[in-house]
Write a protein that holds these residues in place. Structure first.
Motif, PDB file in Angstrom:
ATOM      1  N   ALA A 143     -11.860   2.885   4.254  1.00  0.00           N
ATOM      2  CA  ALA A 143     -12.589   3.707   5.221  1.00  0.00           C
ATOM      3  C   ALA A 143     -11.740   4.010   6.448  1.00  0.00           C
ATOM      4  O   ALA A 143     -11.693   5.151   6.929  1.00  0.00           O
ATOM      5  CB  ALA A 143     -13.878   2.997   5.632  1.00  0.00           C
ATOM      6  N   MET A 144     -11.041   2.999   6.971  1.00  0.00           N
ATOM      7  CA  MET A 144     -10.324   3.168   8.230  1.00  0.00           C
ATOM      8  C   MET A 144      -8.964   3.835   8.071  1.00  0.00           C
ATOM      9  O   MET A 144      -8.437   4.424   9.027  1.00  0.00           O
ATOM     10  CB  MET A 144     -10.171   1.817   8.922  1.00  0.00           C
ATOM     11  N   SER A 145      -8.375   3.766   6.877  1.00  0.00           N
ATOM     12  CA  SER A 145      -7.018   4.270   6.667  1.00  0.00           C
ATOM     13  C   SER A 145      -6.955   5.773   6.466  1.00  0.00           C
ATOM     14  O   SER A 145      -5.863   6.335   6.371  1.00  0.00           O
ATOM     15  CB  SER A 145      -6.397   3.600   5.437  1.00  0.00           C
ATOM     16  N   GLY A 146      -8.096   6.438   6.362  1.00  0.00           N
ATOM     17  CA  GLY A 146      -8.118   7.862   6.074  1.00  0.00           C
ATOM     18  C   GLY A 146      -8.306   8.169   4.608  1.00  0.00           C
ATOM     19  O   GLY A 146      -8.544   9.325   4.241  1.00  0.00           O
ATOM     20  N   GLY A 165      -6.348  -0.751  -1.849  1.00  0.00           N
ATOM     21  CA  GLY A 165      -5.855  -1.414  -0.650  1.00  0.00           C
ATOM     22  C   GLY A 165      -5.415  -2.837  -0.937  1.00  0.00           C
ATOM     23  O   GLY A 165      -4.335  -3.277  -0.514  1.00  0.00           O
ATOM     24  N   ASP A 166      -6.248  -3.561  -1.651  1.00  0.00           N
ATOM     25  CA  ASP A 166      -5.897  -4.923  -2.050  1.00  0.00           C
ATOM     26  C   ASP A 166      -4.620  -4.945  -2.878  1.00  0.00           C
ATOM     27  O   ASP A 166      -3.692  -5.721  -2.619  1.00  0.00           O
ATOM     28  CB  ASP A 166      -7.029  -5.533  -2.884  1.00  0.00           C
ATOM     29  N   ILE A 167      -4.589  -4.105  -3.897  1.00  0.00           N
ATOM     30  CA  ILE A 167      -3.456  -4.126  -4.821  1.00  0.00           C
ATOM     31  C   ILE A 167      -2.196  -3.624  -4.121  1.00  0.00           C
ATOM     32  O   ILE A 167      -1.101  -4.185  -4.302  1.00  0.00           O
ATOM     33  CB  ILE A 167      -3.785  -3.295  -6.076  1.00  0.00           C
ATOM     34  N   GLY A 168      -2.334  -2.595  -3.290  1.00  0.00           N
ATOM     35  CA  GLY A 168      -1.178  -2.072  -2.570  1.00  0.00           C
ATOM     36  C   GLY A 168      -0.577  -3.094  -1.627  1.00  0.00           C
ATOM     37  O   GLY A 168       0.651  -3.266  -1.570  1.00  0.00           O
ATOM     38  N   LEU A 201      -2.318   1.104   2.872  1.00  0.00           N
ATOM     39  CA  LEU A 201      -2.937   2.398   2.578  1.00  0.00           C
ATOM     40  C   LEU A 201      -2.383   3.497   3.467  1.00  0.00           C
ATOM     41  O   LEU A 201      -2.174   4.630   3.015  1.00  0.00           O
ATOM     42  CB  LEU A 201      -4.458   2.296   2.713  1.00  0.00           C
ATOM     43  N   ILE A 202      -2.144   3.194   4.743  1.00  0.00           N
ATOM     44  CA  ILE A 202      -1.559   4.209   5.618  1.00  0.00           C
ATOM     45  C   ILE A 202      -0.172   4.609   5.110  1.00  0.00           C
ATOM     46  O   ILE A 202       0.192   5.793   5.116  1.00  0.00           O
ATOM     47  CB  ILE A 202      -1.490   3.691   7.067  1.00  0.00           C
TER      48      ILE A 202
END
Length: 391
Positions: A143-146, A165-168, A201-202
């Motif tokens: 949600a926060m990363s865009g 996000g977790d896997i990245g 994620l960013i």
């Protein structure tokens, strides 16, 4: 021989991001010791589905590891961990920032015990900064990363289909560990690695961020489409959908010819910038004037003949029946002591000299207590048969 033979990893992680990181290391030979609290990794209880009482979620990211319980509320077990650090190469953790310091396990303390130790910390937002103390879950980072701002069709917020996000962040941590191990070969010293779901994620925004930096325009959700290329998305055919990846004008020309697209040479569709600008009209006409007249399989055959990248949208069942997936060993079976034969995702990185391998199943809770304590020269009232303890 495997690339990470003799690299000893103390794994304090749980849930997904940390276990994925340490599974990557274990797949290539690292000795990963999964250190769990008395109740075990939370995901041991996540389900259904369960396979003979074992959580399918837990089983998915914990192979090639050994398990021991250490209760850090107890001084004896805190001291045992510190003795293990003396003989380890890497510690991986994904607690909220500050938690390790409460136990005396922060990097300065670990480095004082073993200057070669590498500590990898994965959190929601990183160990420093005004947001460091925020709890971090994958959906929060999305949600926060865009990511959720550009995912879906614009009708409402949509997260990615699995926990990217977790896997990245887990993959970034594994990369950081490998980088730190190589640096240690030259310096003789370890270091602290600090990464987060948010930053992972960013960092993957790449061309979307590039577009934003160049124009100041906010990226929008485009469904399956690409902001810079067209047609590059799912299109509806007579009996379902297929994906077309027409990445340049030469491919577009081949597609126009093979698929007999009557409007392909109209001015608004001649070049990629033209097609991106007129994407809604392009896709509407492709679907209604061309693709609706034939089934998916026929279009895929035609596009393959023309050399235009295209694909069916496969279910999981179709994925694991795909001859390419079978050939590349992306579905492997390993025997688990209570769940029986279980399927595991294969290793996507193929190495000619030091390949990865799925050697052992995910461990039972505390399955290897005795052998681990003996390995580190620690004593304790542990039976020789190392009977497993279940939550």
């Amino acid at each position: 021989m495997q690339a990470l033979d003799n690299i000893r990893v103390l794994d304090l992680t749980r849930i997904l991001t940390g276990p994925f990181c340490t599974m990557m290391l274990a797949d290539f030979g690292a000795d990963v010791i999964k250190i769990e609290p008395p109740a075990g990794d939370d995901t041991r209880r996540w389900g259904p589905p369960f396979i003979n009482g074992e959580s399918a979620y837990y089983l998915s990211v914990n192979r090639n590891k050994r398990s021991i319980i250490l209760d850090f509320r107890q001084e004896r077990d805190r001291q045992r961990f510190l003795k293990m650090v003396e003989q380890a190469d890497v510690v991986v953790e994904n607690y909220r920032p500050g938690t390790l310091a409460k136990w005396g396990f922060d990097y300065p303390h670990l480095k004082a015990i073993n200057p070669r130790i590498i500590l990898a910390s994965i959190s929601g937002f990183g160990a420093t900064g005004p947001g460091a103390s925020r709890p971090g879950y994958d959906v929060v980072a999305q949600a926060m990363s865009g990511l959720m701002a550009v995912t879906g069709d614009g009708s409402g917020p949509v997260k990615a289909g699995f926990s990217v996000g977790d896997i990245g962040a887990g993959m970034w941590a594994a990369f950081g560990i490998m980088t730190a191990l190589w640096a240690r070969e030259r310096t003789g010293e370890g270091q602290w690695i600090d990464t987060s779901l948010y930053e992972a994620l960013i960092s993957w925004q790449t061309y979307l961020a590039g577009n934003y930096f160049a124009t100041g325009e906010l990226p929008k959700p485009l469904g399956s489409a690409h902001p810079n290329i067209a047609p590059y998305q799912a299109v509806r055919a007579q009996d379902g959908y297929l994906v077309i990846a027409c990445g340049n004008d030469a491919l577009w020309a081949k597609m126009v010819q093979e698929c007999e697209i009557p409007f392909g040479d109209e001015p608004q569709f001649r070049t990629n910038p033209d097609r991106v600008e007129h994407r809604p009209e392009l896709i509407d006409r492709l679907e209604n004037e061309v693709f609706q007249h034939r089934p998916v399989a026929e279009w895929l055959e035609r596009l393959a003949r023309a050399g235009v990248p295209a694909a069916p949208i496969q279910s999981f069942e179709q994925v694991f029946q795909d001859p390419q997936v079978i050939h590349r060993a992306m579905d492997v079976v390993v025997d688990h002591p209570t769940a029986g034969p279980i399927h595991q995702l294969g290793i996507p990185l193929k190495m000619s000299a030091t390949p990865g391998a799925v050697r052992t199943p995910p461990p039972l809770l505390n399955q290897h207590e005795g052998e681990i304590l003996r390995q580190f020269g620690l004593s304790g009232p542990v039976p020789e048969d190392d009977a497993a303890t279940h939550p």
